[in-house]
Design a protein around this motif. Structure first.
Motif, PDB file in Angstrom:
ATOM      1  N   THR A  80       3.321   5.866  -6.031  1.00 51.56           N
ATOM      2  CA  THR A  80       2.573   5.370  -4.815  1.00 51.56           C
ATOM      3  C   THR A  80       1.807   6.395  -4.095  1.00 51.56           C
ATOM      4  OG1 THR A  80       4.254   3.309  -4.900  1.00 51.56           O
ATOM      5  CG2 THR A  80       2.689   3.998  -2.787  1.00 51.56           C
ATOM      6  N   THR A 123      -2.386   6.678  -3.562  1.00 52.89           N
ATOM      7  CA  THR A 123      -2.821   6.846  -2.307  1.00 52.89           C
ATOM      8  C   THR A 123      -3.881   7.943  -1.892  1.00 52.89           C
ATOM      9  OG1 THR A 123      -1.007   5.597  -1.310  1.00 52.89           O
ATOM     10  CG2 THR A 123      -2.292   6.813   0.246  1.00 52.89           C
ATOM     11  N   SER A 152       2.460   8.151   2.309  1.00 47.33           N
ATOM     12  CA  SER A 152       2.644   7.020   1.352  1.00 47.33           C
ATOM     13  C   SER A 152       3.966   7.079   0.797  1.00 47.33           C
ATOM     14  CB  SER A 152       1.616   6.898   0.302  1.00 47.33           C
ATOM     15  OG  SER A 152       1.657   5.770  -0.601  1.00 47.33           O
ATOM     16  N   VAL A 204      -0.421   0.042   2.696  1.00 43.61           N
ATOM     17  CA  VAL A 204      -0.632   1.373   1.686  1.00 43.61           C
ATOM     18  C   VAL A 204      -1.279   1.166   0.319  1.00 43.61           C
ATOM     19  CG1 VAL A 204       0.348   3.554   0.876  1.00 43.61           C
ATOM     20  CG2 VAL A 204       0.778   2.620   3.221  1.00 43.61           C
ATOM     21  N   TYR A 205      -0.532   0.234  -0.250  1.00 43.77           N
ATOM     22  CA  TYR A 205      -0.720  -0.074  -1.793  1.00 43.77           C
ATOM     23  C   TYR A 205      -2.104  -0.735  -2.154  1.00 43.77           C
ATOM     24  CZ  TYR A 205       1.058  -0.392  -6.571  1.00 43.77           C
ATOM     25  OH  TYR A 205       1.040  -0.100  -7.866  1.00 43.77           O
ATOM     26  N   TRP A 235      -5.502   0.005   1.705  1.00 40.00           N
ATOM     27  CA  TRP A 235      -6.182   1.406   1.595  1.00 40.00           C
ATOM     28  C   TRP A 235      -7.006   1.746   0.558  1.00 40.00           C
ATOM     29  CZ3 TRP A 235      -7.457   5.349   4.140  1.00 40.00           C
ATOM     30  CH2 TRP A 235      -7.833   6.678   3.785  1.00 40.00           C
TER      31      TRP A 235
END
Length: 334
Positions: free
Chosen positions: A117, A121, A160, A185-186, A189
């Protein structure tokens, strides 16, 4: 179940994302339909078709990295190659996560998923920063430009990674039952980064280039990316059921993302021209006069200037010529 902000329930029921076994009310959301597994030497490999795409993506990325590296004087070369390195690492790690080489029940799975992850990011942040390199706010290839990008990507990775592992392990106020921060975030973004990159490159081409062909690369790349997201988040289960579990939307999504990454390279290659000054300057240029009259005229002018028969410094002569004339050049002097 319909789409809900901050919830992975509906998304994970359609597509088997790597984070799906780690989020949800009971920490684990099983997709309605997923690709068939295969037995390789007594080991079960999940999503074999998707793993194949990851391998292809690594090979293609290696080719693109090499092609970028050999363009020594192209603008933004070092900044752009960083994005492709991040993409290659993501694809390598995805082989272990999508393929089930690291099982869901393994204690290390949440940590590797958090790293994955964070890398995703950082990769989107890298392409976002690259969108401004062409405007030359900071000279590309300089320590300021490179370290600004490296520190920014490292910071994005750290934030992240923390959000992901804190959500999976439920500490610092984060929870897998309500993964809103991880959802932003996933999912949000990447959309923000793409939404900035595409218009900025259209502006860059319009302001700095007379050639409009790079628009085609941008449009194709955007089209492939959008198609991949639609196939993943909307039609993944439909595809899986239609093709009887052989492949699902993740396969097509990864393939479309690979095509979009390749179009990013094609676009960058089309707007950057290598400066051949150094390679040209290192070669000796041989001038040859084809017209005999020009040769005679040039020789006569040199003889008049130096008061004798002129020979260039590179001309060959033997010792008998030097002795017969009493010095160099023969029959005359400077």
């Amino acid at each position: 179940m319909g789409f809900q902000f901050g919830s992975f329930d509906s998304i994970c029921q359609r597509a088997a994302l790597v984070i799906c076994p780690l989020v949800g009310t009971d920490q684990g959301i099983e997709p309605v339909c997923y690709g068939r597994n295969i037995d390789v030497g007594g080991s079960v490999v999940f999503q074999p078709s998707t793993v194949f795409i990851h391998v292809v993506a690594i090979v293609m990325t290696a080719i693109m990295i090499y092609s970028i590296q050999v363009k020594y004087t192209a603008i933004g070369r070092k900044e752009m190659v960083m994005f492709f390195w991040l993409y290659a690492i993501i694809q390598f790690l995805a082989i272990f996560l999508d393929g089930g080489i690291i099982p869901f029940a393994n204690a290390s799975y949440p940590w590797f998923t958090a790293i994955y992850t964070g890398l995703v990011t950082a990769a989107y942040g890298c392409i976002l920063i690259n969108s401004f390199v062409g405007f030359q706010f900071v000279e590309d290839g300089t320590p300021l430009s490179l370290w600004s990008m490296r520190i920014s990507c490292l910071g994005l990775f750290g934030v992240s990674f923390f959000v992901a592992i804190a959500t999976f392990k439920q500490f610092a106020g984060f929870s897998y039952t309500s993964p809103t921060a991880l959802w932003i975030v996933y999912l949000i973004w990447p959309i923000v980064c793409v939404a900035v990159y595409i218009p900025s490159q259209f502006i860059l081409v319009y302001q700095t280039l007379n050639d409009r062909w790079p628009y085609g690369d941008l449009l194709f790349g955007t089209g492939f990316y959008c198609l991949g997201m639609v196939l993943l988040f909307i039609f993944s289960d439909t595809i899986c059921n239609t093709i009887e579990h052989y492949i699902d939307g993740i396969f097509f999504s990864e393939f479309c993302v690979l095509l979009s990454v390749m179009m990013i390279y094609k676009y960058w290659d089309s707007i950057t021209k290598e400066d051949l000054e150094f390679s040209v300057g290192s070669k000796v240029t041989a001038w040859e006069v084809k017209d005999p009259s020009l040769v005679g005229a040039s020789q006569e002018a040199l003889n008049n200037h130096y008061g004798g028969n002129y020979l260039p410094p590179s001309a060959s002569f033997n010792t008998s010529d030097r002795k017969g004339s009493g010095g160099y050049p023969p029959n005359g002097g400077y």
